[in-house]
Design a protein around this motif. Structure first.
Motif, PDB file in Angstrom:
ATOM      1  N   LEU A 175      42.972  -1.904 -44.618  1.00  0.00           N
ATOM      2  CA  LEU A 175      42.626  -1.750 -46.307  1.00  0.00           C
ATOM      3  C   LEU A 175      42.379  -0.214 -46.317  1.00  0.00           C
ATOM      4  CD1 LEU A 175      41.746  -3.238 -48.696  1.00  0.00           C
ATOM      5  CD2 LEU A 175      39.539  -3.300 -47.972  1.00  0.00           C
ATOM      6  N   GLY A 176      42.059   0.473 -45.396  1.00  0.00           N
ATOM      7  CA  GLY A 176      41.971   1.878 -45.688  1.00  0.00           C
ATOM      8  C   GLY A 176      43.418   2.858 -45.996  1.00  0.00           C
ATOM      9  N   VAL A 177      44.302   2.201 -45.305  1.00  0.00           N
ATOM     10  CA  VAL A 177      45.616   2.670 -45.461  1.00  0.00           C
ATOM     11  C   VAL A 177      46.183   2.306 -46.723  1.00  0.00           C
ATOM     12  CG1 VAL A 177      47.911   2.747 -44.499  1.00  0.00           C
ATOM     13  CG2 VAL A 177      46.100   2.680 -42.837  1.00  0.00           C
ATOM     14  N   VAL A 178      46.229   0.975 -46.861  1.00  0.00           N
ATOM     15  CA  VAL A 178      46.722   0.220 -48.220  1.00  0.00           C
ATOM     16  C   VAL A 178      46.202   1.117 -49.366  1.00  0.00           C
ATOM     17  CG1 VAL A 178      46.876  -1.622 -49.651  1.00  0.00           C
ATOM     18  CG2 VAL A 178      47.201  -1.956 -47.164  1.00  0.00           C
ATOM     19  N   LEU A 179      44.844   1.277 -49.389  1.00  0.00           N
ATOM     20  CA  LEU A 179      44.293   1.856 -50.630  1.00  0.00           C
ATOM     21  C   LEU A 179      44.630   3.253 -50.890  1.00  0.00           C
ATOM     22  CD1 LEU A 179      40.667   0.252 -50.661  1.00  0.00           C
ATOM     23  CD2 LEU A 179      42.606  -0.326 -52.086  1.00  0.00           C
ATOM     24  N   VAL A 180      44.770   3.969 -49.708  1.00  0.00           N
ATOM     25  CA  VAL A 180      45.141   5.472 -49.916  1.00  0.00           C
ATOM     26  C   VAL A 180      46.591   5.567 -50.277  1.00  0.00           C
ATOM     27  CG1 VAL A 180      45.712   7.526 -48.540  1.00  0.00           C
ATOM     28  CG2 VAL A 180      43.619   6.325 -48.150  1.00  0.00           C
ATOM     29  N   TRP A 208      55.927   6.046 -40.586  1.00  0.00           N
ATOM     30  CA  TRP A 208      55.184   6.098 -39.399  1.00  0.00           C
ATOM     31  C   TRP A 208      53.519   6.635 -39.570  1.00  0.00           C
ATOM     32  CZ3 TRP A 208      52.786  10.688 -38.022  1.00  0.00           C
ATOM     33  CH2 TRP A 208      53.326  11.789 -38.645  1.00  0.00           C
ATOM     34  N   PRO A 209      53.092   7.257 -40.679  1.00  0.00           N
ATOM     35  CA  PRO A 209      51.841   7.478 -40.616  1.00  0.00           C
ATOM     36  C   PRO A 209      51.042   6.359 -41.009  1.00  0.00           C
ATOM     37  CG  PRO A 209      53.089   9.126 -41.888  1.00  0.00           C
ATOM     38  CD  PRO A 209      53.931   7.998 -41.682  1.00  0.00           C
ATOM     39  N   GLY A 210      51.471   5.211 -41.701  1.00  0.00           N
ATOM     40  CA  GLY A 210      50.798   4.259 -41.983  1.00  0.00           C
ATOM     41  C   GLY A 210      50.384   3.473 -40.553  1.00  0.00           C
ATOM     42  N   ILE A 211      51.433   3.108 -39.929  1.00  0.00           N
ATOM     43  CA  ILE A 211      50.914   2.295 -38.763  1.00  0.00           C
ATOM     44  C   ILE A 211      50.312   3.164 -37.686  1.00  0.00           C
ATOM     45  CG2 ILE A 211      53.143   2.922 -37.299  1.00  0.00           C
ATOM     46  CD1 ILE A 211      51.658  -0.498 -37.896  1.00  0.00           C
ATOM     47  N   THR A 212      50.556   4.419 -37.650  1.00  0.00           N
ATOM     48  CA  THR A 212      49.635   5.278 -36.573  1.00  0.00           C
ATOM     49  C   THR A 212      48.121   5.172 -37.098  1.00  0.00           C
ATOM     50  OG1 THR A 212      51.782   6.881 -36.171  1.00  0.00           O
ATOM     51  CG2 THR A 212      49.527   7.677 -35.739  1.00  0.00           C
ATOM     52  N   ALA A 213      47.880   5.433 -38.464  1.00  0.00           N
ATOM     53  CA  ALA A 213      46.732   5.351 -38.778  1.00  0.00           C
ATOM     54  C   ALA A 213      45.872   4.309 -38.600  1.00  0.00           C
ATOM     55  CB  ALA A 213      46.558   5.954 -40.302  1.00  0.00           C
ATOM     56  N   LEU A 214      46.687   3.053 -38.780  1.00  0.00           N
ATOM     57  CA  LEU A 214      46.101   1.825 -38.518  1.00  0.00           C
ATOM     58  C   LEU A 214      45.693   1.609 -36.953  1.00  0.00           C
ATOM     59  CD1 LEU A 214      45.552  -1.254 -39.402  1.00  0.00           C
ATOM     60  CD2 LEU A 214      48.016  -1.571 -39.041  1.00  0.00           C
ATOM     61  N   VAL A 252      33.662   2.177 -39.931  1.00  0.00           N
ATOM     62  CA  VAL A 252      34.297   3.300 -39.099  1.00  0.00           C
ATOM     63  C   VAL A 252      35.876   3.239 -39.150  1.00  0.00           C
ATOM     64  CG1 VAL A 252      34.570   4.280 -36.777  1.00  0.00           C
ATOM     65  CG2 VAL A 252      32.391   3.688 -37.607  1.00  0.00           C
ATOM     66  N   GLY A 253      36.405   2.165 -38.936  1.00  0.00           N
ATOM     67  CA  GLY A 253      37.800   1.719 -38.853  1.00  0.00           C
ATOM     68  C   GLY A 253      38.678   2.160 -40.229  1.00  0.00           C
ATOM     69  N   PHE A 254      37.757   1.829 -41.398  1.00  0.00           N
ATOM     70  CA  PHE A 254      38.032   1.860 -42.637  1.00  0.00           C
ATOM     71  C   PHE A 254      38.369   3.642 -42.747  1.00  0.00           C
ATOM     72  CE2 PHE A 254      37.433   2.965 -47.097  1.00  0.00           C
ATOM     73  CZ  PHE A 254      38.420   2.145 -47.640  1.00  0.00           C
ATOM     74  N   ALA A 255      37.126   4.123 -42.561  1.00  0.00           N
ATOM     75  CA  ALA A 255      36.976   5.514 -42.920  1.00  0.00           C
ATOM     76  C   ALA A 255      38.021   6.347 -42.112  1.00  0.00           C
ATOM     77  CB  ALA A 255      35.642   6.101 -42.492  1.00  0.00           C
ATOM     78  N   VAL A 256      38.361   6.367 -40.795  1.00  0.00           N
ATOM     79  CA  VAL A 256      38.960   6.652 -39.907  1.00  0.00           C
ATOM     80  C   VAL A 256      40.590   6.783 -40.368  1.00  0.00           C
ATOM     81  CG1 VAL A 256      40.328   6.924 -37.430  1.00  0.00           C
ATOM     82  CG2 VAL A 256      37.694   6.765 -37.856  1.00  0.00           C
ATOM     83  N   SER A 257      40.777   5.328 -40.340  1.00  0.00           N
ATOM     84  CA  SER A 257      42.210   5.120 -40.806  1.00  0.00           C
ATOM     85  C   SER A 257      42.813   5.733 -42.263  1.00  0.00           C
ATOM     86  CB  SER A 257      42.535   3.711 -40.913  1.00  0.00           C
ATOM     87  OG  SER A 257      42.509   2.927 -39.841  1.00  0.00           O
ATOM     88  N   ALA A 258      42.006   5.503 -43.233  1.00  0.00           N
ATOM     89  CA  ALA A 258      42.197   6.092 -44.520  1.00  0.00           C
ATOM     90  C   ALA A 258      42.136   7.477 -44.523  1.00  0.00           C
ATOM     91  CB  ALA A 258      40.871   5.686 -45.613  1.00  0.00           C
ATOM     92  N   GLY A 259      41.372   8.376 -43.804  1.00  0.00           N
ATOM     93  CA  GLY A 259      41.234   9.753 -43.692  1.00  0.00           C
ATOM     94  C   GLY A 259      42.478  10.046 -42.991  1.00  0.00           C
ATOM     95  N   LEU A 260      42.861   9.702 -41.777  1.00  0.00           N
ATOM     96  CA  LEU A 260      44.108   9.981 -41.181  1.00  0.00           C
ATOM     97  C   LEU A 260      45.126   9.870 -41.685  1.00  0.00           C
ATOM     98  CD1 LEU A 260      45.139  11.041 -38.462  1.00  0.00           C
ATOM     99  CD2 LEU A 260      45.090   8.647 -37.609  1.00  0.00           C
ATOM    100  N   TYR A 261      45.203   8.717 -42.387  1.00  0.00           N
ATOM    101  CA  TYR A 261      46.573   8.321 -43.221  1.00  0.00           C
ATOM    102  C   TYR A 261      46.740   9.426 -44.274  1.00  0.00           C
ATOM    103  CZ  TYR A 261      50.101   6.059 -46.085  1.00  0.00           C
ATOM    104  OH  TYR A 261      51.366   5.680 -46.556  1.00  0.00           O
ATOM    105  N   ALA A 262      45.918   9.723 -45.136  1.00  0.00           N
ATOM    106  CA  ALA A 262      45.749  10.811 -46.167  1.00  0.00           C
ATOM    107  C   ALA A 262      46.522  12.020 -45.488  1.00  0.00           C
ATOM    108  CB  ALA A 262      44.531  10.908 -46.877  1.00  0.00           C
ATOM    109  N   VAL A 263      45.925  12.457 -44.339  1.00  0.00           N
ATOM    110  CA  VAL A 263      46.232  13.651 -43.845  1.00  0.00           C
ATOM    111  C   VAL A 263      47.743  13.616 -43.366  1.00  0.00           C
ATOM    112  CG1 VAL A 263      45.881  15.343 -42.053  1.00  0.00           C
ATOM    113  CG2 VAL A 263      44.043  14.501 -43.173  1.00  0.00           C
ATOM    114  N   LEU A 264      48.213  12.391 -42.645  1.00  0.00           N
ATOM    115  CA  LEU A 264      49.515  12.235 -42.211  1.00  0.00           C
ATOM    116  C   LEU A 264      50.613  12.180 -43.028  1.00  0.00           C
ATOM    117  CD1 LEU A 264      48.927  10.168 -39.178  1.00  0.00           C
ATOM    118  CD2 LEU A 264      49.220  12.586 -39.228  1.00  0.00           C
ATOM    119  N   ARG A 265      50.027  11.594 -44.342  1.00  0.00           N
ATOM    120  CA  ARG A 265      51.017  11.334 -45.414  1.00  0.00           C
ATOM    121  C   ARG A 265      51.544  12.507 -45.881  1.00  0.00           C
ATOM    122  NH1 ARG A 265      53.615   9.597 -49.532  1.00  0.00           N
ATOM    123  NH2 ARG A 265      53.774   7.576 -50.074  1.00  0.00           N
TER     124      ARG A 265
END
Length: 462
Positions: free
Chosen positions: A374-379, A404-410, A445-458
């Motif tokens: 959900l973190g990745v999808v919402l970002v 690749w940023p999406g699956i990596t962040a997930l 934690v999973g939501f926050a980590v994936s959302a934050g990392l995806y925003a940066v990588l994307r």
């Protein structure tokens, strides 16, 4: 009946499926053409309310008191908070249906790429078609067993046949079934709730759950509610593109929130009532009710489970079609529903002996993957807000598209949150092992980590 609109060339199109209820749906993950679009956002209200007026929802409240050590009021606060957050995101994701006309897991290709989407779509197929199908079928089987005396296994088989048939017929029949199930379920559960609150000890002390128990109950409620998010647009994708956006988001969110909140709080109240020793979970819930209402509640539990699993087995099939695999012609959506139902039935059979603890663990585990997803999808939704729909729609069928940023962040979100923060009976992570008061915040934690990392990588990839 729906009037078929003209296509882009001005030619009138005749819908093959349209709004026919007694017709087997043939569509898979491909976009629904305008000629097939029909319905209104209001139908999403009961479609998302009926599946949650059932015993699996009751049991979220039960375990919050009995297993997580909360009193009624603490449990209620945790349940309402978790349900509200899961319902909010559900409404947002339902907007993808009219916009793209595809199932929710097909929309995931934007976030994870065509091939990368194989992982979340495959996981959701297992969670919905096997995990949730088993959970709800077991509760219905116990209810039928209590009501008729029929042994659990034949009770289970009778229930799953009904569930598979509804999902087999498809989208329109699912909506119609939920519409007519809703008033019956609402009346019976409200009556049972009134009786339950009369007998409940709402002022009882907690069993020492504290903040840890609160976070466990919150995670269970959020996991249950957000567990529907990966199927949000499955039931809105036939709506016309011109459907009111506010109502398309509002009705599924309200239907989900009200049903889960009310029924789970009734469950928390029922957990304060002493049940007879050795009673099955369903018998414990109905044991304090007068005979006539107890029988009606058992019938409603069966109907509610069928309502939920019609969606679960349908969305599981939608997730499999969203994998983008080249399947043989005979293995279409309806045939996949049957296969998913058979697999879910086997899992339900295996869990009949210890349903309560199996359900507790399952509730927390589903939040472990839904949070990062959900973190990745919402970002991604936020980043593509200004991208034209036509450009995005073309990307849905592009097998070469990668992200690749999406699956990596997930994967990173799961890898960081689960080993460190999970709090399961068979595995306790590093943080709760040392500080039990943290309960289980894996999903957050999973939501926050994936959302934050995806925003940066994307942004870096762009």
């Amino acid at each position: 009946m729906t009037t078929a609109p003209a296509d882009s060339t001005g030619t009138a199109l005749t819908p093959e499926y349209g709004d026919r209820v007694i017709a087997v749906e043939t569509a898979g993950s491909e976009p629904i053409p305008d000629a097939e679009r029909h319905g209104s956002p209001l139908q999403l209200l009961w479609t998302w309310a009926s599946p949650n007026i059932e015993f699996a929802t009751v049991y979220i409240g039960v375990i919050s008191v009995l297993f997580f050590g909360l009193n009624f009021w603490q449990a209620t606060a945790a349940l309402l908070l978790g349900t509200a957050l899961g319902s909010l995101t559900h409404g947002i994701l339902s907007l993808d249906g009219p916009r793209f006309g595809v199932p929710q897991m097909a929309v995931g290709r934007f976030s994870f790429g065509f091939r990368g989407n194989l992982l979340p779509a495959g996981v959701n197929a297992l969670v919905a078609g096997v995990g949730w199908f088993a959970v709800n079928s077991v509760s219905a089987a116990f209810a039928l067993n209590t009501l008729t005396g029929l042994r659990p296994l034949p009770s289970l088989l009778l229930v799953v046949v009904a569930e598979i048939v509804i999902g087999f017929i498809g989208h329109n029949f699912v909506h119609a079934f939920e519409k007519y199930a809703f008033p019956a379920l609402a009346v019976v559960f409200l009556l049972a709730g009134v009786w339950t609150f009369k007998e409940a000890d709402l002022g009882g002390a907690s069993a020492g759950g504290g903040i840890g128990g609160f976070l466990l109950a919150f995670s269970a409620a959020w996991g249950y509610t957000a567990g529907w998010n990966p199927g949000a647009s499955d039931y809105s994708r036939y709506l016309p593109r011109t459907a009111n956006r506010f109502k398309t988001a509002l009705y599924p969110a309200v239907g989900l929130f009200v049903s889960v909140a009310v029924v789970s709080v009734i469950g928390a109240a029922s957990a304060t009532i002493v049940a007879s020793e050795g009673a099955t979970p369903t018998a414990a819930f109905t044991g304090h009710l007068p005979g006539w209402l107890g029988d009606l509640a058992l019938l409603a539990i069966i109907l509610g489970a069928v309502s939920a699993n019609a969606l679960n087995v349908y969305s599981s099939a939608m997730s499999i079609t969203s994998l983008g695999l080249k399947l043989p012609p005979w293995l279409g959506r309806s045939a996949i529903v049957v296969l998913c139902g058979v697999a879910g039935t086997a899992a339900a059979w295996a869990s009949l002996a210890d349903a309560g603890h199996a359900y507790e663990a399952f509730l927390l585990v589903i939040a472990y993957w839904v949070g990062p997803w959900l973190g990745v999808v919402l970002v991604e939704r936020w980043l593509q807000a200004r991208t034209p729909v036509e450009r995005l729609s073309a990307r849905l069928g592009d097998r070469t598209f990668a992200n690749w940023p999406g699956i990596t962040a997930l994967l990173v979100g799961i890898a960081v949150s689960v080993p460190v923060f999970s709090n399961q009976e068979k595995y306790v992570g590093w943080v709760p092992e040392r500080w039990p008061s943290f309960g289980d915040i894996t999903c957050l934690v999973g939501f926050a980590v994936s959302a934050g990392l995806y925003a940066v990588l994307r942004r870096a990839a762009r």
